[in-house]
Design an enzyme around this catalytic site. Structure first.
Site, PDB file in Angstrom:
ATOM      1  CB  THR A  41      -0.939   0.025   1.221  1.00 41.54           C
ATOM      2  OG1 THR A  41      -0.148   0.110   2.408  1.00 41.54           O
ATOM      3  CG2 THR A  41      -1.824  -1.208   1.280  1.00 41.54           C
ATOM      4  CG  ASP A  42      -1.345   4.855  -1.072  1.00 40.44           C
ATOM      5  OD1 ASP A  42      -1.912   4.560   0.011  1.00 40.44           O
ATOM      6  OD2 ASP A  42      -1.975   5.325  -2.036  1.00 40.44           O
ATOM      7  CE1 TYR A  43       5.152   6.585   3.493  1.00 45.46           C
ATOM      8  CE2 TYR A  43       4.955   7.741   1.403  1.00 45.46           C
ATOM      9  CZ  TYR A  43       5.737   7.119   2.351  1.00 45.46           C
ATOM     10  OH  TYR A  43       7.085   7.024   2.181  1.00 45.46           O
ATOM     11  CB  VAL A  46      -5.182   3.117  -1.207  1.00 45.24           C
ATOM     12  CG1 VAL A  46      -5.739   2.645  -2.537  1.00 45.24           C
ATOM     13  CG2 VAL A  46      -6.260   3.823  -0.395  1.00 45.24           C
TER      14      VAL A  46
END
Length: 163
Positions: A41-43, A46
């Protein structure tokens, strides 16, 4: 409903993916379960867009293994199957901690070109996260050129997927 002009912020509909599923030559999907871990995921928690490609590749490799083609053996035969064309449609995001099913199937084999379809969906099949199409081409590892034909053992195994 009146049509509104598209702005540069909107993506045009991808009719290739939408109609490609309607004309697929087989309804047999290979299912590969996945779970979105923090490193996917991103920060914001997601799943990063490139992670979906990794999951698609894993599902395809496992599908091939299920019919007796281990990718390491394919490479030992001097054959690789690189992706030469890719089309994706992201329908909704997957968030950290969620599980999903990557569904894949070979839809067509023309000589050394092999087309695959993908769907990533919720385990209950109610939510669709991604649809995609990938085209692979058999390449001779030693020569670095497209093969004229698939090795017979590989071709015979691929025929299993299309029946």
């Amino acid at each position: 409903m009146p049509e509104t002009p598209q702005t540069s912020a909107q993506l045009p509909p991808n009719n290739k993916i939408q109609t490609h599923y309607l004309t697929a030559t087989t309804e047999h999907w290979f299912e590969y379960p996945i779970k979105a871990h923090p490193h996917h995921t991103d920060y914001g928690g997601v799943v990063w867009h490139g992670t979906y490609l990794t999951w698609m590749e894993e599902a395809r490799v496992e599908c091939l293994r299920s019919i007796g083609i281990n990718y390491v053996d394919l490479v030992a035969l001097g054959c690789e199957l690189p992706v030469v064309e890719l089309s994706l449609r992201y329908h909704r995001p997957i968030s950290m901690g969620m599980t999903a099913i990557v569904k894949t199937r070979m839809t067509q084999m023309e000589g050394v070109r092999i087309n695959w379809d993908y769907q990533i969906q919720s385990p209950d099949g109610e939510e669709l996260y991604l649809t995609g199409c990938v085209t692979l081409v058999a390449v001779d590892r030693e020569k670095g050129k497209i093969m004229r034909q698939l090795p017979p053992t590989i071709k015979d195994a691929f025929v299993k997927l299309s029946s």
